[in-house]
Design a protein around this motif. Structure first.
Motif, PDB file in Angstrom:
ATOM      1  N   PRO A  54      70.416  25.927  28.253  1.00  0.00           N
ATOM      2  CA  PRO A  54      70.453  27.375  28.523  1.00  0.00           C
ATOM      3  C   PRO A  54      70.752  27.723  29.976  1.00  0.00           C
ATOM      4  CG  PRO A  54      68.682  26.879  27.021  1.00  0.00           C
ATOM      5  CD  PRO A  54      69.236  25.544  27.455  1.00  0.00           C
ATOM      6  N   ARG A  55      70.277  26.917  30.901  1.00  0.00           N
ATOM      7  CA  ARG A  55      70.533  27.183  32.318  1.00  0.00           C
ATOM      8  C   ARG A  55      71.552  26.207  32.908  1.00  0.00           C
ATOM      9  NH1 ARG A  55      64.443  28.512  34.707  1.00  0.00           N
ATOM     10  NH2 ARG A  55      63.959  30.229  33.242  1.00  0.00           N
ATOM     11  N   GLY A  57      74.790  26.529  33.169  1.00  0.00           N
ATOM     12  CA  GLY A  57      75.938  27.104  33.854  1.00  0.00           C
ATOM     13  C   GLY A  57      76.999  27.679  32.941  1.00  0.00           C
ATOM     14  N   LEU A  58      76.979  27.320  31.659  1.00  0.00           N
ATOM     15  CA  LEU A  58      77.966  27.860  30.721  1.00  0.00           C
ATOM     16  C   LEU A  58      77.414  29.120  30.050  1.00  0.00           C
ATOM     17  CD1 LEU A  58      79.221  24.618  28.910  1.00  0.00           C
ATOM     18  CD2 LEU A  58      80.331  25.856  30.787  1.00  0.00           C
ATOM     19  N   ARG A  59      78.310  30.060  29.773  1.00  0.00           N
ATOM     20  CA  ARG A  59      77.902  31.263  29.050  1.00  0.00           C
ATOM     21  C   ARG A  59      77.648  30.926  27.588  1.00  0.00           C
ATOM     22  NH1 ARG A  59      82.012  34.971  28.785  1.00  0.00           N
ATOM     23  NH2 ARG A  59      83.568  33.393  29.318  1.00  0.00           N
ATOM     24  N   VAL A  60      76.955  31.806  26.895  1.00  0.00           N
ATOM     25  CA  VAL A  60      76.585  31.560  25.500  1.00  0.00           C
ATOM     26  C   VAL A  60      77.813  31.265  24.650  1.00  0.00           C
ATOM     27  CG1 VAL A  60      75.594  32.574  23.418  1.00  0.00           C
ATOM     28  CG2 VAL A  60      74.469  32.919  25.627  1.00  0.00           C
ATOM     29  N   ILE A  61      78.861  32.073  24.792  1.00  0.00           N
ATOM     30  CA  ILE A  61      80.063  31.884  23.984  1.00  0.00           C
ATOM     31  C   ILE A  61      80.741  30.570  24.341  1.00  0.00           C
ATOM     32  CG2 ILE A  61      81.512  33.171  25.585  1.00  0.00           C
ATOM     33  CD1 ILE A  61      81.826  32.961  21.731  1.00  0.00           C
ATOM     34  N   GLU A  62      80.674  30.179  25.599  1.00  0.00           N
ATOM     35  CA  GLU A  62      81.272  28.907  26.014  1.00  0.00           C
ATOM     36  C   GLU A  62      80.510  27.736  25.409  1.00  0.00           C
ATOM     37  OE1 GLU A  62      83.138  30.151  30.377  1.00  0.00           O
ATOM     38  OE2 GLU A  62      81.039  29.466  30.236  1.00  0.00           O
ATOM     39  N   ARG A  63      79.188  27.829  25.408  1.00  0.00           N
ATOM     40  CA  ARG A  63      78.393  26.759  24.796  1.00  0.00           C
ATOM     41  C   ARG A  63      78.706  26.653  23.307  1.00  0.00           C
ATOM     42  NH1 ARG A  63      74.011  29.045  27.814  1.00  0.00           N
ATOM     43  NH2 ARG A  63      72.954  29.686  25.880  1.00  0.00           N
TER      44      ARG A  63
END
Length: 230
Positions: A54-55, A57-63
């Motif tokens: 979650p922390r 560095g990637l945004r939710v959509i990127e993950r």
């Protein structure tokens, strides 16, 4: 085994494996195949797993896009391993929601092992698929399979339970039925059923005593009980 033992084992294994040349080559090939993903600054599977937190560095959509790509490539056993490691926190949540198989297994770690094994099988089956919400889809399917496994295990136990109120009158008790197989080709399976249902040993303990794979042993016991006991 506690519920953290299998996780500790997998994390220890991952720390070693993630820095091997094989794992690095697998990740670089994955990154090359998926240049649309924001992975240009990531150089190893270890860094990828950290970035998917979650922390990380990637945004939710990127993950979500990365996990979707991992599932698509999961026929590669190295990518399969990376994806499994990524999903471990979700596996813990699934097991917690199912109370770690309480009433079916004696140790939470046994249920965790079942969950991780089931997850690995699920990833193998779904490899090559493209799912926009791969992580929640996988974990939802895992929860469903584990719930069905719990129901099946409980039904199996109930179906072979001894009627303790009439032990002397019941000539066809489980013990007497198992005794009939004591010296035949099914003697070992009969003993395993006794250990599991009557003695109350865990499936993992019984498998360890025999040097057997727990899942394979469970299938053999189910077939034996269905064909010869019920």
């Amino acid at each position: 085994m506690t519920n953290t033992d299998i996780l500790r084992q997998l994390r220890h294994e991952w720390r070693y494996y993630a820095h091997t040349p094989r794992a690095r080559v697998a990740f670089m090939a994955f990154r090359e195949r998926h240049q649309e993903l924001p992975l240009s600054q990531i150089t190893s599977g270890a860094e990828l797993i950290a970035a998917l937190e979650p922390r990380g560095g990637l945004r939710v959509i990127e993950r979500a896009n990365v996990v979707s790509a991992l599932l698509h490539d999961a026929a590669d056993r190295d990518i399969h391993r990376m994806l499994l490691q990524t999903l471990l926190p979700g596996v813990v949540s699934v097991c917690r929601s199912l109370h770690f198989g309480r009433g079916v297994v004696t140790e939470p770690g046994e249920f965790m092992t079942e969950a991780v094994t089931t997850l690995s099988e699920l990833l193998t089956e779904w490899a090559g698929q493209r799912r926009g919400y791969a992580a929640p889809d996988i974990l939802s399917a895992l929860r469903g399979r584990l719930r069905r496994w719990i129901i099946k295990e409980k039904a199996l136990r109930d179906s072979v339970a001894i009627d303790s109120q009439h032990p002397a009158e019941e000539a066809d008790t489980l013990e007497s039925r198992l005794a009939a197989f004591a010296h035949g080709e099914h003697a070992d399976l009969a003993r395993a059923v006794y250990d599991r249902v009557i003695a109350g040993l865990s499936l993992s303990d019984i498998a360890a005593q025999r040097g057997a794979d727990p899942r394979r042993l469970r299938r053999e016991l189910e077939e034996f009980v269905t064909q010869h006991i019920l």
